[in-house]
Design a protein around this motif. Structure first.
Motif, PDB file in Angstrom:
ATOM      1  N   GLU A 155       0.824  -1.200   0.000  1.00  0.00           N
ATOM      2  CA  GLU A 155       0.000   0.000   0.000  1.00  0.00           C
ATOM      3  C   GLU A 155       0.864   1.259   0.000  1.00  0.00           C
ATOM      4  O   GLU A 155       0.527   2.253  -0.632  1.00  0.00           O
ATOM      5  N   LEU A 156       1.991   1.218   0.708  1.00  0.00           N
ATOM      6  CA  LEU A 156       2.880   2.378   0.734  1.00  0.00           C
ATOM      7  C   LEU A 156       3.473   2.635  -0.640  1.00  0.00           C
ATOM      8  O   LEU A 156       3.588   3.786  -1.069  1.00  0.00           O
ATOM      9  N   ASN A 157       3.850   1.579  -1.333  1.00  0.00           N
ATOM     10  CA  ASN A 157       4.406   1.756  -2.676  1.00  0.00           C
ATOM     11  C   ASN A 157       3.348   2.273  -3.642  1.00  0.00           C
ATOM     12  O   ASN A 157       3.647   3.051  -4.548  1.00  0.00           O
ATOM     13  N   LYS A 158       2.100   1.839  -3.457  1.00  0.00           N
ATOM     14  CA  LYS A 158       1.037   2.277  -4.348  1.00  0.00           C
ATOM     15  C   LYS A 158       0.710   3.753  -4.116  1.00  0.00           C
ATOM     16  O   LYS A 158       0.538   4.530  -5.044  1.00  0.00           O
ATOM     17  N   VAL A 159       0.661   4.172  -2.854  1.00  0.00           N
ATOM     18  CA  VAL A 159       0.314   5.555  -2.538  1.00  0.00           C
ATOM     19  C   VAL A 159       1.462   6.482  -2.868  1.00  0.00           C
ATOM     20  O   VAL A 159       1.279   7.551  -3.424  1.00  0.00           O
ATOM     21  N   GLY A 160       2.679   6.091  -2.537  1.00  0.00           N
ATOM     22  CA  GLY A 160       3.855   6.886  -2.881  1.00  0.00           C
ATOM     23  C   GLY A 160       3.847   8.269  -2.267  1.00  0.00           C
ATOM     24  O   GLY A 160       4.006   9.255  -2.977  1.00  0.00           O
ATOM     25  N   LYS A 161       3.633   8.380  -0.973  1.00  0.00           N
ATOM     26  CA  LYS A 161       3.649   9.652  -0.234  1.00  0.00           C
ATOM     27  C   LYS A 161       2.632  10.652  -0.789  1.00  0.00           C
ATOM     28  O   LYS A 161       2.908  11.835  -0.900  1.00  0.00           O
ATOM     29  N   GLY A 162       1.465  10.168  -1.159  1.00  0.00           N
ATOM     30  CA  GLY A 162       0.388  11.068  -1.536  1.00  0.00           C
ATOM     31  C   GLY A 162       0.434  11.573  -2.966  1.00  0.00           C
ATOM     32  O   GLY A 162      -0.420  12.346  -3.361  1.00  0.00           O
TER      33      GLY A 162
END
Length: 175
Positions: A155-162
């Motif tokens: 999920e973090l890789n998909k979101v990529g810091k917004g």
């Protein structure tokens, strides 16, 4: 006999201060007279005035990042907790050593120093356990963030810091 000037219903306005109100501390030291064989006593009272009022500043609401709305919030929360636990652990360990060093110099009721070191170790042992627990708490805050990264990596890789992710382009074909 002079009469005061009429104020036309207006209140007198005090002059403006030359400086903006800021933080200032007033210290009062009180020394008591020598009371013979008693050790000298002195009291110190501090009153801090913050922007014109003597009320203390409001305490911060929760730790930084306690909203848990982003990766950065969770990182800030775990980092804040780790730093506080690390500081408490080192202070508590130093306090345990100081307590033990002081207590080992106190003789027992008969005036003997024979068991003073062992008694001092027994008394300071809980404080050493508290310091070890604080070190463990700091370690667990690190595990909190590491576990979050491990479990939510996709999920973090998909979101990529917004940031909005680029959509993959369709391959070019001639026809």
């Amino acid at each position: 006999m002079t009469t005061p000037a009429p104020n036309n219903g207006l209140r007198a306005v005090p002059p403006r201060p030359r400086q903006a109100p800021g933080n200032r501390t007033n210290n009062v030291n009180i020394k008591l007279p020598d009371l013979g064989s008693l050790p000298p006593l002195s009291f110190s009272v501090s009153k801090t005035v913050v922007n014109g009022s003597a009320a203390p500043a409001a305490a911060p609401k929760g730790a930084p990042g306690s909203d848990f709305t982003s990766n950065e919030d969770i990182h800030a929360y775990s980092n804040h907790g780790r730093r506080q636990a690390r500081d408490r652990a080192s202070l508590t360990a130093m306090d345990a050593e100081a307590l033990q060093a002081i207590l080992k110099n106190i003789p027992d009721a008969s005036g003997s120093f024979a068991g003073a070191r062992i008694r001092a170790m027994k008394v300071s042992r809980p404080l050493k356990k508290i310091a070890a627990a604080e070190k463990l708490i700091a370690k667990l805050y690190v595990q909190l963030y590491a576990g979050f990264q491990r479990e939510f990596e996709a999920e973090l890789n998909k979101v990529g810091k917004g940031r909005v992710q680029k959509q993959p382009r369709a391959p070019f074909t001639w026809g």
